[in-house]
Every structure is written in structure tokens, then in C-alpha cells.
Design an enzyme around this catalytic site. Structure first.
Site, mmCIF file in Angstrom:
data_model
loop_
_atom_site.group_PDB
_atom_site.id
_atom_site.type_symbol
_atom_site.label_atom_id
_atom_site.label_comp_id
_atom_site.label_asym_id
_atom_site.label_seq_id
_atom_site.Cartn_x
_atom_site.Cartn_y
_atom_site.Cartn_z
ATOM 1 N N CYS A 73 -2.517 9.255 -7.271
ATOM 2 C CA CYS A 73 -3.795 8.798 -6.731
ATOM 3 C C CYS A 73 -4.871 9.818 -7.105
ATOM 4 O O CYS A 73 -4.804 10.969 -6.688
ATOM 5 C CB CYS A 73 -3.711 8.664 -5.223
ATOM 6 N N ALA B 226 -12.341 4.741 -3.565
ATOM 7 C CA ALA B 226 -11.860 5.992 -2.976
ATOM 8 C C ALA B 226 -11.426 5.676 -1.555
ATOM 9 O O ALA B 226 -12.029 6.116 -0.588
ATOM 10 C CB ALA B 226 -12.933 7.068 -2.998
ATOM 11 N N LYS C 247 0.856 -1.183 0.000
ATOM 12 C CA LYS C 247 0.000 0.000 0.000
ATOM 13 C C LYS C 247 0.897 1.239 0.000
ATOM 14 O O LYS C 247 2.012 1.192 0.522
ATOM 15 C CB LYS C 247 -0.854 -0.029 1.283
HETATM 16 C C1 LIG Z 1 -8.774 -0.491 -3.666
HETATM 17 C C2 LIG Z 1 -7.609 0.098 -4.429
HETATM 18 C C3 LIG Z 1 -6.621 0.784 -3.727
HETATM 19 C C4 LIG Z 1 -5.528 1.331 -4.416
HETATM 20 N N1 LIG Z 1 -4.543 1.965 -3.709
HETATM 21 C C5 LIG Z 1 -3.430 2.408 -4.359
HETATM 22 C C6 LIG Z 1 -2.335 2.970 -3.635
HETATM 23 O O1 LIG Z 1 -2.341 3.073 -2.410
HETATM 24 N N2 LIG Z 1 -1.248 3.389 -4.347
HETATM 25 C C7 LIG Z 1 -1.160 3.267 -5.708
HETATM 26 O O2 LIG Z 1 -0.147 3.628 -6.282
HETATM 27 N N3 LIG Z 1 -2.190 2.726 -6.414
HETATM 28 C C8 LIG Z 1 -3.308 2.298 -5.769
HETATM 29 N N4 LIG Z 1 -4.334 1.726 -6.503
HETATM 30 C C9 LIG Z 1 -4.214 1.605 -7.963
HETATM 31 C C10 LIG Z 1 -3.721 0.229 -8.368
HETATM 32 O O3 LIG Z 1 -2.431 -0.048 -7.855
HETATM 33 C C11 LIG Z 1 -3.688 0.082 -9.909
HETATM 34 O O4 LIG Z 1 -2.813 1.033 -10.436
HETATM 35 C C12 LIG Z 1 -5.055 0.289 -10.549
HETATM 36 O O5 LIG Z 1 -6.076 -0.262 -9.725
HETATM 37 C C13 LIG Z 1 -5.168 -0.333 -11.931
HETATM 38 O O6 LIG Z 1 -4.883 -1.711 -11.911
HETATM 39 P P1 LIG Z 1 -6.001 -2.877 -11.780
HETATM 40 O O7 LIG Z 1 -7.036 -2.625 -12.817
HETATM 41 O O8 LIG Z 1 -5.235 -4.158 -11.969
HETATM 42 O O9 LIG Z 1 -6.548 -2.756 -10.389
HETATM 43 C C14 LIG Z 1 -5.443 1.195 -5.833
HETATM 44 C C15 LIG Z 1 -6.452 0.511 -6.509
HETATM 45 C C16 LIG Z 1 -7.526 -0.038 -5.840
HETATM 46 C C17 LIG Z 1 -8.577 -0.769 -6.614
#
Ligand SMILES: Cc1cc2nc3c(=O)[nH]c(=O)nc-3n(C[C@H](O)[C@H](O)[C@H](O)COP(=O)(O)O)c2cc1C
Ligand SMILES: Cc1cc2nc3c(=O)[nH]c(=O)nc-3n(C[C@H](O)[C@H](O)[C@H](O)COP(=O)(O)OP(=O)(O)OC[C@H]3O[C@@H](n4cnc5c(N)ncnc54)[C@H](O)[C@@H]3O)c2cc1C
Ligand code: FES
Lengths: 289, 278
Positions: A117, A59, A34
Site C-alpha cells: 500500500c 488515500a 479489503k
Molecule cells: C479506494 C481503493 C482502496 C484500495 N485498498 C486496497 C487495499 O486495502 N489493499 C490492497 O491490496 N489494495 C488496495 N487497493 C489497490 C487495488 O486493489 C488495485 O491494486 C489498484 O487500485 C489497481 O487496480 P485498478 O486500477 O483496477 O483499481 C485500493 C485501491 C483503491 C482505488
């Protein structure tokens, strides 16, 4: 570190050493934590997630216990031999650099700098090449391990932001973070998320991520770590062809923690059956015309 | 992968009925839409309290037409909920989690405080499959006993159900802790399964009593939950990484034996360790 394989994306499950070890043991080659900041942060009020058109909108709001408390978790990951990347954020380049330099005490493979973010007041850096340069440079100066810059697809020109990160010394760029989005409940006639606005992830963002990776590969020389909507080996092959050396999976864990090994096996079979010898051989292949 | 399903099909529902259960707790009922599943005993919902937060609440009732949630007001979201009236809206995701499984022939069910909420549908499920059931309802004082009158009413017409009460202040039934009452109970009768939900201190003690008597146990655990569906990691347990929202909230004694934090510590809303359990 070698930039290859199938990694857990930042922010999905990544808040304790125990669950990160479980994800690694279930097949993720590397786990990204995270995003961690300087002090404890509760994040946004709920609802922190909802679904939309086959995707997820979250969010969470960078909930994290702060680097001091998180160091205990990082040390445990080290003791257990779990390969991990530490994701950090900060309200200024100096703050991000100080979190990173505290964090490297626990010997992460790399620092992933979250500049992107879309639903936190502090995460909009990667819209601006100059600011991105300052953040990456500050963190590079503060640590000895590789530094990755995580970019946003919400920027009007992601390649100039990527080039700024590369100029500042980034060892790789990570694309993409979530896409700014909102849902409104038609019964209560109000936005669903506690923060009103969130970030879209999962299958609907996949083509956006492929485009971003493709463009970045064409204009950068550092490796690209592709992330966004990957849930199957076919997605992963496509992402490699666009230019991704390694792939992170986030929302895809909703299909089970075995997603990493399923994707890896599928890609390996594809590589063998199409006459290549290594996954590296297909990276960026779609760039030829 | 069906994200709509994984996130519990987010939807808004109107409160259809409000029932005051005791001086503190209130049950809110809403209509189950025909296309959404009923909740098994022990399963929970993520409940969006407009303008406040989204919190986990167990189903304390579920039939073909209605689902009920029993709320104890302890903070902003729960205080808002207990003031709701029929026609007010809440958002719902779920049901989530693993339910209690109905096993054995003679069960003891131990509910402390609002912990009786998920145990009410369990008692009905146990009786429906012809079990002997002793339900031990514990509270600080008699005015806070949850579902006591309802259990007494069932017991009047169904001899398979026995009820026991323990109050901290001795205002009704056994004077003392639920766990001391359980120890006394186990001197008079035996059981081949124990189910419990309540403060973790109580559950940890119930777990140790069950171990001593070599009785299998199923407990419903609470941890801070933000997503309810295996995304955020806030409910992860040390050192195995079990997720309370997906792998629980009901855990067997053999799983709990590997959870070092059970009865010892938990985490706050930021994910930081706090050396307190509720
Ligand atoms: C619940 C959730 C929390 C996330 N928290 C972070 C975070 O703390 N830092 C970050 O760089 N990206 C965060 N992301 C983004 C993901 O790392 C990723 O870039 C994005 O979800 C796209 O990939 P995916 O479609 O495989 O989830 C978060 C995504 C989700 C769904
Ligand atoms: C699986 C599960 C089932 C539950 N079932 C019931 C039930 O049937 N009836 C009932 O009255 N209560 C139940 N709870 C507890 C209930 O979720 C909390 O009391 C509620 O979240 C408090 O919110 P608040 O805003 O009123 O209080 P706050 O002032 O925000 O918090 C009061 C206390 O509740 C805890 N809490 C706050 N938010 C959460 C959260 N998102 N997840 C877990 N704990 C939280 C806090 O740590 C604190 O100890 C359950 C909890 C879990 C995990
Ligand atoms: S509450 Fe988010 S993973 Fe369990």
C-alpha cells in the site's frame, strides 16, 4: 484454487459481507476483501480520494475493523457461499502471519498478502526482496491455504521482489497495487488528499500494470494475477497476453458492477473468434518473439 | 468510464454568504459554476474542510446561481464549517445520490433537527408541482427549530402549505416527539406520501407509522461515508449491500423493508458494527 476469471480487487467496496455478496452476484468470480490488520484502524482523514487525468487517486489508509470483528463478515460470506480471498497486512511478518492464521478459520480460498500500500506507513515491504521473502515465508508457515503476494509497481525492480516471493513459497503474485501519486489544489494551493500522498489507479496505470505482468511472467513460474486499470474486455485480453492468469478489477467498478461480466463475455468472444479454445490458451502469448 | 464525473468533479469554492438559522445551525452558500449541475432535493456533497476532513452534507438550497449547505456543529469538521466567513474556501465533490421523487397530491414532510436541511428544497419542489404539503418540524427546543420562520412565511401567502411544530421540551407547538405529533396529525388528516429525515430512531418510528397507515414513504438515511461515490463500501447496508451514497441516501419504504440494519445498527469509521443509531 484455480487461478482464473475476473475478481474484485482488494479495497474496493470490500468491507462488509453484504456488499461483497452483491459484487459476486453481479458477476465477479471471486471477491478479494479489503486488507485486514490485527486491530481496528480508522485510516487517513478525508479527502480520501480525488480524480486525476482519467484516473483515481486514493488515500483510504487501510481502514478496517480488525480481524476479530471482520471474522463475522467472513463467516457470513462462507454461509452465503461467496468465493472469497482474504487480504491481510501486518507491521511485521509475525503480525501478518497471525492475522492470516486467525482469518483461515473462515476458510478463504486463499490469503492475499498486501505488501504494497503506497500511502500507509506499514505497506512498503514489497520494495525489498528480503523483507518480502520473510513476510511470505511467515504467512506460508502459518496457513494451509494458497498465499498470494501483492506487489508494488513503485519498486525499482519488481521482478526480483516477485522472485523472492516465489522462493518463499508464494502460490501466485498479484501485480500491481497503486502508483504513488499526489494532486495539489491550485485554488487553495495545498495537497488535496488528507494524507497528502495517495495511490493512482484506473486507466492511467494500465500500461504500467501490463509491463509489470509481462516482466513477472517472463521470470517466474507461479501464476500472475493481473490488476491495474482494467475496465474493458480489450484491456483484459491485453493483460492475459502479457501473462495474467486471472484479472482483478478495482476502480473499474465505477463504471458499474456489471464490469466483471462485460469483461468476461468480451474476452470469451475474442478467444472463440480468434480460434482458441480457452482463455488459458492466450495467457502469456505476447511473450513469444 | 468518466472517473472525474464519478468522483463528483473535485473543485474548490469560496463561501459567498453565511446565514445563521437558529442557535446551532448555519447555512453556507457558494456560487454554482456554470458547468456544474444543480442539486436535486435529497442529494448531497462531499465537503472538504481544509486541514480537518471531508464530510457529507445535504444541499439545503440549490438554484441556478447558488448552492447552500446547512451545518449543525457536532464535531471538528462541522465546528470549523460554522465558523467560516465569506471568502473562505472549501472543497466540493458532487452532487451525489438519488433525490426525493415528487409524487402524490398530499404530502407530509417530517424533519427532525438538522434533518430539515434536505427537506427544505423538497418542500419548494412539492409546492412547485401543486401539492398540498404539511411540514412537521421537530427539535429538542424552539431555539433549535430549523427553517421554521421560512416555512411560516411561505404558508402565509400559500394556503397549500401547513406547518406543525413539535418540541421535546414543549417550548413551542406539540409537546413531545415528532412521531407522536405525526400520529396525532394522521388522526385529523390523511396523506398519500410521507417524506422524512432526521435521527434514525425517529425515521424508523415514522416508517412504522406509515406502514400502519399504508402510506408510501421516502426517507433519507445516514451512514458513515468516506468516498461518497461507491468505492470504499463504508456506507453499505445489510444484508443487500445497497450503498447509501449511490443507491440512496433517499430510500423508499419497500427497499427499507429489506434492510435489516435500518433502525437497529450502523458502522463506525473502521467499518465495525456499532449497536447504536443516531
Ligand atoms: C479506494 C481503493 C482502496 C484500495 N485498498 C486496497 C487495499 O486495502 N489493499 C490492497 O491490496 N489494495 C488496495 N487497493 C489497490 C487495488 O486493489 C488495485 O491494486 C489498484 O487500485 C489497481 O487496480 P485498478 O486500477 O483496477 O483499481 C485500493 C485501491 C483503491 C482505488
Ligand atoms: C448523506 C448525508 C447527509 C448529511 N447531511 C447533513 C447536513 O445537511 N447537515 C449536517 O449538519 N449534517 C449532515 N450530515 C451529518 C454530517 O456528515 C456529520 O455530522 C459530520 O460528518 C460530522 O463530522 P465532524 O467532524 O463534525 O464530527 P465527528 O466528531 O467526526 O463525528 C460526529 C458524528 O458524525 C458522524 N460522522 C463523522 N464523519 C462522518 C462521515 N464522513 N459520514 C457520515 N457520518 C459521519 C460520526 O459517526 C459521529 O456520529 C449528513 C450525513 C450524511 C451521511
Ligand atoms: S461512501 Fe464510499 S461507497 Fe458509499
Amino acid at each position: 484454487m484455480e487461478i482464473k476469471g475476473y475478481w474484485l480487487a482488494s479495497g474496493i467496496l470490500g468491507v462488509t459481507a453484504s456488499v461483497l455478496r452483491r459484487v459476486h452476484e453481479s458477476g465477479a468470480d471471486v471477491v478479494v476483501t479489503k486488507s485486514i490488520g490485527p486491530v481496528p484502524r480508522v485510516g487517513h482523514p478525508g479527502p480520501i480520494c480525488t480524480s486525476s487525468h482519467g484516473g483515481l487517486i486514493n488515500a483510504v489508509g487501510l481502514t478496517n475493523p480488525g480481524i476479530d470483528a471482520f471474522l463475522d463478515e467472513l463467516h457470513r460470506l462462507g454461509e452465503w457461499g461467496v468465493p472469497f480471498v482474504l487480504s491481510v497486512f501486518g507491521r511485521s511478518p509475525q503480525e501478518a502471519a497471525s492475522v492470516a492464521s486467525r482469518g483461515v478459520e473462515a476458510k478463504p480460498l486463499a490469503i492475499e498478502l498486501n505488501l504494497s500500500c503506497p500511502h500507509a506507513e506499514i505497506g512498503q515491504v514489497a520494495h525489498d526482496p528480503d523483507l518480502t521473502f520473510q513476510y511470505v515465508r511467515a504467512v506460508k508457515d502459518a496457513v494451509d491455504c494458497p498465499v498470494f503476494a501483492k506487489l508494488t509497481p513503485n519498486a525499482s525492480d519488481i521482478t526480483s521482489v516477485g522472485r523472492a516471493a516465489e522462493r518463499a513459497g508464494a502460490d501466485a503474485v498479484v501485480a500491481i497495487n497503486t502508483v504513488r501519486a499526489m494532486r495539489i489544489d491550485i485554488v487553495q494551493r495545498r495537497p488535496i488528499l488528507g494524507n497528502l500522498v495517495g495511490g493512482l489507479s484506473g486507466p492511467p496505470v494500465f500500461p504500467i500494470a501490463v509491463r509489470a505482468v509481462y516482466d513477472l511472467y517472463a521470470s517466474l513460474s507461479v501464476p500472475i494475477i493481473g490488476v491495474g486499470g482494467v475496465t474493458t474486455w480489450q484491456d483484459a485480453v491485453e493483460m492475459h497476453l502479457a501473462g495474467a492468469s486471472a484479472i482483478e478489477i478495482g476502480t473499474g467498478v465505477l463504471s458499474g458492477l456489471d464490469v466483471f461480466s462485460r469483461v468476461r463475455e468480451g474476452v470469451m468472444t475474442y478467444v472463440q473468434e480468434t480460434g482458441f479454445s480457452d482463455i488459458a490458451d492466450i495467457v502469456g502469448l505476447a511473450q513469444r518473439r | 468510464m468518466d472517473i472525474e464525473l464519478s468522483t463528483g468533479r473535485p473543485r474548490s469554492v469560496a463561501i459567498s454568504r453565511v446565514v445563521r438559522e437558529n442557535i446551532r445551525d448555519v447555512t453556507l452558500f457558494f456560487r454554482r459554476q456554470p458547468d456544474s449541475p444543480t442539486a436535486a432535493p435529497g442529494q448531497f456533497f462531499m465537503v472538504w474542510v481544509p486541514d480537518v476532513d471531508e464530510i457529507p452534507l445535504s444541499a439545503s438550497w440549490s438554484d441556478d446561481e447558488h448552492i447552500g449547505l446547512t451545518v449543525r456543529p457536532v464535531g471538528e469538521a462541522t465546528q470549523r464549517l460554522v465558523r467560516m466567513r465569506p471568502g473562505d474556501y472549501i472543497g466540493i465533490r458532487g452532487p451525489f445520490g438519488r433525490s426525493f421523487s415528487v409524487t402524490g397530491d398530499a404530502a407530509i414532510v417530517v424533519g427532525g433537527g438538522v434533518g430539515m436541511a434536505p427537506l427544505r428544497p423538497l418542500v419548494y419542489a412539492l409546492l412547485a408541482s401543486l401539492k398540498q404539503v404539511t411540514v412537521l418540524i421537530a427539535a429538542r427546543t424552539r431555539d433549535e427549530l430549523l427553517f421554521h420562520d421560512e416555512m411560516l412565511r411561505i404558508a402565509e401567502s400559500d394556503s397549500r402549505l401547513r406547518t406543525q411544530v413539535a418540541t421535546d421540551d414543549g417550548s413551542l407547538g406539540f409537546h413531545g416527539l415528532a412521531t407522536d405529533c405525526l400520529t396525532a396529525l394522521l388522526e385529523q388528516q390523511t396523506a398519500d406520501v410521507i417524506y422524512a429525515c432526521g435521527p434514525e430512531r425517529m425515521m424508523y418510528e415514522v416508517y412504522r407509522i406509515a406502514l400502519r397507515h399504508e402510506i408510501p414513504i421516502q426517507l433519507s438515511l445516514e451512514r458513515y461515508m468516506k468516498c461518497g461515490c461507491g468505492l470504499c463500501g463504508s456506507c453499505a447496508l445489510d444484508p443487500t449491500g445497497h450503498l447509501v451514497c449511490l443507491d440512496g441516501p433517499v430510500f423508499t419504504g419497500s427497499t427499507l423493508a429489506s434492510i435489516v440494519e435500518f433502525g437497529k445498527y450502523s458502522r463506525d469509521a473502521t467499518g465495525a458494527r456499532i449497536d447504536e443509531i443516531r
